[in-house]
Write a protein that holds these residues in place. Structure first.
Motif, mmCIF file in Angstrom:
data_model
loop_
_atom_site.group_PDB
_atom_site.id
_atom_site.type_symbol
_atom_site.label_atom_id
_atom_site.label_comp_id
_atom_site.label_asym_id
_atom_site.label_seq_id
_atom_site.Cartn_x
_atom_site.Cartn_y
_atom_site.Cartn_z
ATOM 1 N N PHE A 1 0.838 -1.198 0.000
ATOM 2 C CA PHE A 1 0.000 0.000 0.000
ATOM 3 C C PHE A 1 0.879 1.256 0.000
ATOM 4 C CE2 PHE A 1 -2.040 3.613 1.914
ATOM 5 C CZ PHE A 1 -3.029 3.816 0.957
ATOM 6 N N ASP A 2 1.947 1.231 0.796
ATOM 7 C CA ASP A 2 2.851 2.385 0.823
ATOM 8 C C ASP A 2 3.440 2.657 -0.560
ATOM 9 O OD1 ASP A 2 2.689 3.470 3.276
ATOM 10 O OD2 ASP A 2 4.811 3.210 3.764
ATOM 11 N N GLU A 3 3.749 1.553 -1.279
ATOM 12 C CA GLU A 3 4.272 1.705 -2.637
ATOM 13 C C GLU A 3 3.194 2.329 -3.545
ATOM 14 O OE1 GLU A 3 6.371 -1.310 -5.626
ATOM 15 O OE2 GLU A 3 6.523 -1.959 -3.537
ATOM 16 N N ILE A 4 1.947 1.907 -3.351
ATOM 17 C CA ILE A 4 0.835 2.480 -4.138
ATOM 18 C C ILE A 4 0.787 4.002 -3.947
ATOM 19 C CG2 ILE A 4 -1.704 2.664 -4.219
ATOM 20 C CD1 ILE A 4 -1.830 -0.365 -3.759
ATOM 21 N N THR A 5 1.008 4.450 -2.712
ATOM 22 C CA THR A 5 0.870 5.889 -2.441
ATOM 23 C C THR A 5 1.908 6.727 -3.214
ATOM 24 O OG1 THR A 5 2.335 5.911 -0.505
ATOM 25 C CG2 THR A 5 0.006 5.458 -0.087
ATOM 26 N N TYR B 1 -1.723 7.156 -8.631
ATOM 27 C CA TYR B 1 -2.498 7.188 -7.381
ATOM 28 C C TYR B 1 -2.444 8.606 -6.802
ATOM 29 C CZ TYR B 1 -4.718 5.315 -3.189
ATOM 30 O OH TYR B 1 -5.612 5.056 -2.166
ATOM 31 N N TYR B 2 -3.396 9.430 -7.263
ATOM 32 C CA TYR B 2 -3.388 10.859 -6.912
ATOM 33 C C TYR B 2 -3.831 11.118 -5.463
ATOM 34 C CZ TYR B 2 -8.312 10.052 -7.538
ATOM 35 O OH TYR B 2 -9.562 9.540 -7.391
ATOM 36 N N ASP C 1 -2.687 0.637 -12.026
ATOM 37 C CA ASP C 1 -1.416 1.305 -12.333
ATOM 38 C C ASP C 1 -0.587 0.482 -13.311
ATOM 39 O OD1 ASP C 1 0.978 -0.135 -10.668
ATOM 40 O OD2 ASP C 1 -0.957 -0.415 -9.711
ATOM 41 N N SER C 2 0.274 1.196 -14.029
ATOM 42 C CA SER C 2 1.032 0.570 -15.111
ATOM 43 C C SER C 2 2.127 -0.376 -14.589
ATOM 44 C CB SER C 2 1.649 1.648 -16.004
ATOM 45 O OG SER C 2 2.409 2.513 -15.183
ATOM 46 N N ALA D 1 -2.217 -4.577 -8.522
ATOM 47 C CA ALA D 1 -2.543 -5.988 -8.773
ATOM 48 C C ALA D 1 -1.868 -6.872 -7.714
ATOM 49 C CB ALA D 1 -2.096 -6.385 -10.174
ATOM 50 N N GLU D 2 -0.607 -6.585 -7.401
ATOM 51 C CA GLU D 2 0.114 -7.351 -6.364
ATOM 52 C C GLU D 2 -0.556 -7.193 -5.003
ATOM 53 O OE1 GLU D 2 2.805 -9.491 -5.770
ATOM 54 O OE2 GLU D 2 2.234 -9.788 -7.862
ATOM 55 N N PHE D 3 -0.954 -5.942 -4.705
ATOM 56 C CA PHE D 3 -1.645 -5.645 -3.446
ATOM 57 C C PHE D 3 -2.940 -6.474 -3.372
ATOM 58 C CE2 PHE D 3 -4.890 -2.829 -1.405
ATOM 59 C CZ PHE D 3 -4.348 -2.753 -0.130
ATOM 60 N N ASN D 4 -3.673 -6.497 -4.471
ATOM 61 C CA ASN D 4 -4.942 -7.226 -4.521
ATOM 62 C C ASN D 4 -4.698 -8.722 -4.289
ATOM 63 O OD1 ASN D 4 -7.635 -7.751 -4.909
ATOM 64 N ND2 ASN D 4 -7.699 -7.169 -7.072
#
Ligand code: SAH
Ligand code: AVI
Length: 327
Positions: A45-49, A54-55, A207-208, A213-216
């Motif tokens: 999740f931190d990577e997603i941020t 991820y605006y 995200d590209s 997807a990994e998080f999911n």
């Protein structure tokens, strides 16, 4: 570390089994999103941020950067409680301002992700030697037990638009629990992602680099480890789409083919090719829908703070019957 509702590992395991057994027996299979967040899930999740698509985090960070100072100077809280604190990265704007205002004594981050929360708390103790840092492990959907134990006034913050991960009934229950824990003079600070061009929203959840997807897929790793299930991650695919009628992202894991997954103590779960598990919803709001949510919990918005493009909002709320003149 203290547990919010004092639940044992055995009770948590029983709850996980029940959630999985119930969720996977529904016509639309479902899993609660809180199970994403083992250590790896919290790191993902931190990577997603930090992803360009991820605006949400950037928008909320910019608002907190601008507004933490004025808000803390006006409210002068003694305590800050944060629901679903995660890495508490953006929270530092609030903590800095609370220390600067000279009122702050205590920060209470609450999260289900125990190990991650522990590390967050250790870092914050180094960074904020004048604040008490008292993490609580637990489910924020449960009644909040801290009540009168907090120095007053307190701010209860719920950032990151995590409110959107609860269905309307769950979100209302959560806000009523928040209101029950508030005393006159306390404030609720909510971060909420706003409705906008669905293409921008869908991009944030597709995200590209494939981090989302990994998080999911991580929730299946959690079930394999915690329940001894045999999900084959290569036979499930990430899918996220915006439902324009319900104003929410739905995130699913789609079975690539007919398969049977064995989950000890739950049984064999059959998936048809193309059938999915809904793993998360992420609701998007406008001023009216936030006002309705608050009003159902006997709260009212004192301040609505947003950016020029209305990407994201910070809302400061108080109890309906609160006569405290500050806002
Ligand atoms: N507030 C941070 C983190 C958001 S991610 C930010 O804005 O970036 C959502 C966080 O809430 C995660 O740390 C997750 O572990 C936590 N969380 C999700 N569901 C929860 C629940 N039911 N109870 C407690 N914590 C939860
Ligand atoms: C934590 N929560 C608000 C995130 C969201 O946007 O709903 C979780 C997330 N799911 C996919 N990407 C991020």
């Amino acid at each position: 570390m203290t547990s919010i509702a004092g639940r044992s590992d055995a009770e948590l395991h029983t709850e996980l089994l029940r959630d999985v057994a119930c969720g996977l027996s529904r016509p639309q299979k479902e899993l609660p999103p809180k199970y994403f967040y083992d250590r790896r899930g919290s790191e993902l999740f931190d990577e997603i941020t930090r992803l360009p698509e991820y605006y949400l985090t950037r928008a909320e960070r910019a608002l907190l950067d601008c507004w933490s100072g004025p808000l803390m100077a006006a409210l002068r809280p003694a305590a800050l409680v944060e629901l679903g604190a995660g890495s508490a990265d953006k929270t530092r704007f609030l903590l800095d301002a609370m220390v600067y205002a000279g009122s702050g004594a205590l920060y209470v981050p609450i999260d289900v992700s125990a190990e991650f929360l522990d590390e967050t708390a250790a870092r914050l103790r180094d960074e904020y030697p004048t604040l008490g840092i008292e993490p609580l492990v637990g489910d924020i959907a449960a009644p909040l037990g801290f009540g009168s134990a907090l120095p007053a006034p307190a701010i209860i913050a719920f950032l990151g638009s995590t409110i959107g991960n609860f269905d309307p009934a769950g979100a209302s229950r959560l806000l009523r629990n928040v209101a029950d824990a508030m005393r006159p003079g306390d404030r609720f600070l909510l971060g909420a992602d706003l409705r906008k061009d669905p293409r921008l929203i869908e991009r944030a959840y597709n995200d590209s680099q494939g981090v989302t997807a990994e998080f999911n897929l991580n929730v299946l790793r959690v079930l394999n480890r915690e329940l001894g299930a045999d999900f084959d991650l290569s036979r499930f695919e990430h899918r996220a789409f915006y439902d324009r009628a319900l104003h929410r992202i739905e995130m699913h894991l789609v079975s690539t083919d007919d398969q049977v997954v064995r989950i000890p103590s739950v049984g064999n779960v059959r998936f048809a090719g193309g059938e999915s598990i809904r793993t998360e919803i992420s609701g998007k709001y406008d001023r009216e829908s936030i006002a309705r949510l608050l009003s159902a919990a006997n709260m009212r918005a004192d301040r609505w703070i947003t950016d020029a493009a209305s990407t994201y909002a910070l809302v400061v709320a108080s109890l309906d019957h609160d006569v405290d003149p500050r806002s």
